[in-house]
Design a protein around this motif. Sequence first.
Motif, mmCIF file in Angstrom:
data_model
loop_
_atom_site.group_PDB
_atom_site.id
_atom_site.type_symbol
_atom_site.label_atom_id
_atom_site.label_comp_id
_atom_site.label_asym_id
_atom_site.label_seq_id
_atom_site.Cartn_x
_atom_site.Cartn_y
_atom_site.Cartn_z
ATOM 1 N N HIS A 30 0.824 -1.205 0.000
ATOM 2 C CA HIS A 30 0.000 0.000 0.000
ATOM 3 C C HIS A 30 0.859 1.257 0.000
ATOM 4 O O HIS A 30 0.580 2.197 -0.731
ATOM 5 N N LEU A 31 1.854 1.269 0.841
ATOM 6 C CA LEU A 31 2.743 2.432 0.952
ATOM 7 C C LEU A 31 4.187 1.948 1.008
ATOM 8 O O LEU A 31 4.553 1.183 1.887
ATOM 9 N N SER A 32 4.977 2.420 0.085
ATOM 10 C CA SER A 32 6.392 2.061 0.120
ATOM 11 C C SER A 32 7.144 2.904 1.145
ATOM 12 O O SER A 32 8.325 2.684 1.385
ATOM 13 N N ALA A 33 6.451 3.853 1.766
ATOM 14 C CA ALA A 33 7.072 4.755 2.728
ATOM 15 C C ALA A 33 7.155 4.166 4.129
ATOM 16 O O ALA A 33 7.562 4.853 5.058
ATOM 17 N N VAL A 34 6.786 2.908 4.315
ATOM 18 C CA VAL A 34 6.884 2.267 5.624
ATOM 19 C C VAL A 34 8.362 2.109 5.962
ATOM 20 O O VAL A 34 9.093 1.429 5.256
ATOM 21 N N THR A 35 8.802 2.779 7.030
ATOM 22 C CA THR A 35 10.219 2.752 7.373
ATOM 23 C C THR A 35 10.551 1.684 8.404
ATOM 24 O O THR A 35 11.616 1.080 8.331
ATOM 25 N N ASP A 60 5.846 2.667 11.500
ATOM 26 C CA ASP A 60 6.313 4.037 11.300
ATOM 27 C C ASP A 60 6.301 4.342 9.807
ATOM 28 O O ASP A 60 6.942 3.657 9.020
ATOM 29 N N VAL A 61 5.521 5.373 9.436
ATOM 30 C CA VAL A 61 5.426 5.795 8.041
ATOM 31 C C VAL A 61 5.897 7.239 7.972
ATOM 32 O O VAL A 61 5.125 8.160 8.202
ATOM 33 N N HIS A 62 7.170 7.438 7.688
ATOM 34 C CA HIS A 62 7.782 8.779 7.609
ATOM 35 C C HIS A 62 7.393 9.658 8.785
ATOM 36 O O HIS A 62 6.936 10.794 8.611
ATOM 37 N N GLY A 63 7.508 9.145 9.995
ATOM 38 C CA GLY A 63 7.241 9.938 11.187
ATOM 39 C C GLY A 63 5.843 9.788 11.740
ATOM 40 O O GLY A 63 5.606 10.113 12.895
ATOM 41 N N SER A 64 4.901 9.304 10.970
ATOM 42 C CA SER A 64 3.553 9.041 11.472
ATOM 43 C C SER A 64 3.522 7.626 12.026
ATOM 44 O O SER A 64 3.986 6.690 11.380
ATOM 45 N N ILE A 65 2.972 7.476 13.226
ATOM 46 C CA ILE A 65 2.954 6.188 13.898
ATOM 47 C C ILE A 65 1.543 5.607 13.831
ATOM 48 O O ILE A 65 0.577 6.259 14.225
ATOM 49 N N LEU A 66 1.430 4.381 13.327
ATOM 50 C CA LEU A 66 0.173 3.643 13.313
ATOM 51 C C LEU A 66 0.362 2.441 14.234
ATOM 52 O O LEU A 66 1.321 1.692 14.083
ATOM 53 N N ALA A 67 -0.550 2.261 15.194
ATOM 54 C CA ALA A 67 -0.385 1.191 16.172
ATOM 55 C C ALA A 67 -1.673 0.395 16.319
ATOM 56 O O ALA A 67 -2.766 0.904 16.058
ATOM 57 N N GLY A 68 -1.509 -0.863 16.739
ATOM 58 C CA GLY A 68 -2.666 -1.706 16.974
ATOM 59 C C GLY A 68 -2.285 -2.876 17.862
ATOM 60 O O GLY A 68 -1.105 -3.191 18.026
ATOM 61 N N TYR A 93 -4.865 5.574 5.902
ATOM 62 C CA TYR A 93 -3.827 6.604 5.979
ATOM 63 C C TYR A 93 -3.393 7.035 4.584
ATOM 64 O O TYR A 93 -3.227 8.225 4.317
ATOM 65 N N LYS A 94 -3.243 6.071 3.690
ATOM 66 C CA LYS A 94 -2.848 6.383 2.313
ATOM 67 C C LYS A 94 -3.916 7.240 1.639
ATOM 68 O O LYS A 94 -3.605 8.197 0.937
ATOM 69 N N GLY A 95 -5.185 6.914 1.868
ATOM 70 C CA GLY A 95 -6.269 7.709 1.292
ATOM 71 C C GLY A 95 -6.248 9.141 1.787
ATOM 72 O O GLY A 95 -6.404 10.087 1.015
#
Length: 122
Positions: A30-35, A60-68, A93-95
């Motif tokens: 979905h996002l290649s920006a996943v670091t 971590d996606v370029h400084g944005s944190i997604l957690a679950g 998040y991508k949308g």
Amino acid sequence: MELAIQGRNLQVSDRLREYVTKKTARLQRHLSAVTSVKVEFTEENTRSEEQRLLVQMTVDVHGSILAGEERASTPYAAFDVLLDVMDGRLQRYKGKLYKTEQMKRSREASPRFQQGQGPEAP
């Protein structure tokens, strides 16, 4: 993508590590920006046998944190459900990310904004 797998009160087997490594690769479709991705398995003493194992994931996606987090009786079941949840969060998040970028581009392309007038107040 950097991947960290940890276990608390639980020994993470090599088989489980391989499984997690293979499955987390799908997050980048979905996002290649996943670091980085951090997965933590925790065994807790609860009354319910089905709720003993807790899996937490932080992406971590370029400084944005997604957690679950998710609970189940086996680490594989909890991880599979959690991976589906995180997959949905990454799509959302991508949308949002692309929607805001599209709004910025459309405003910049608008003739009023190019002339420096901006939106007119009522």
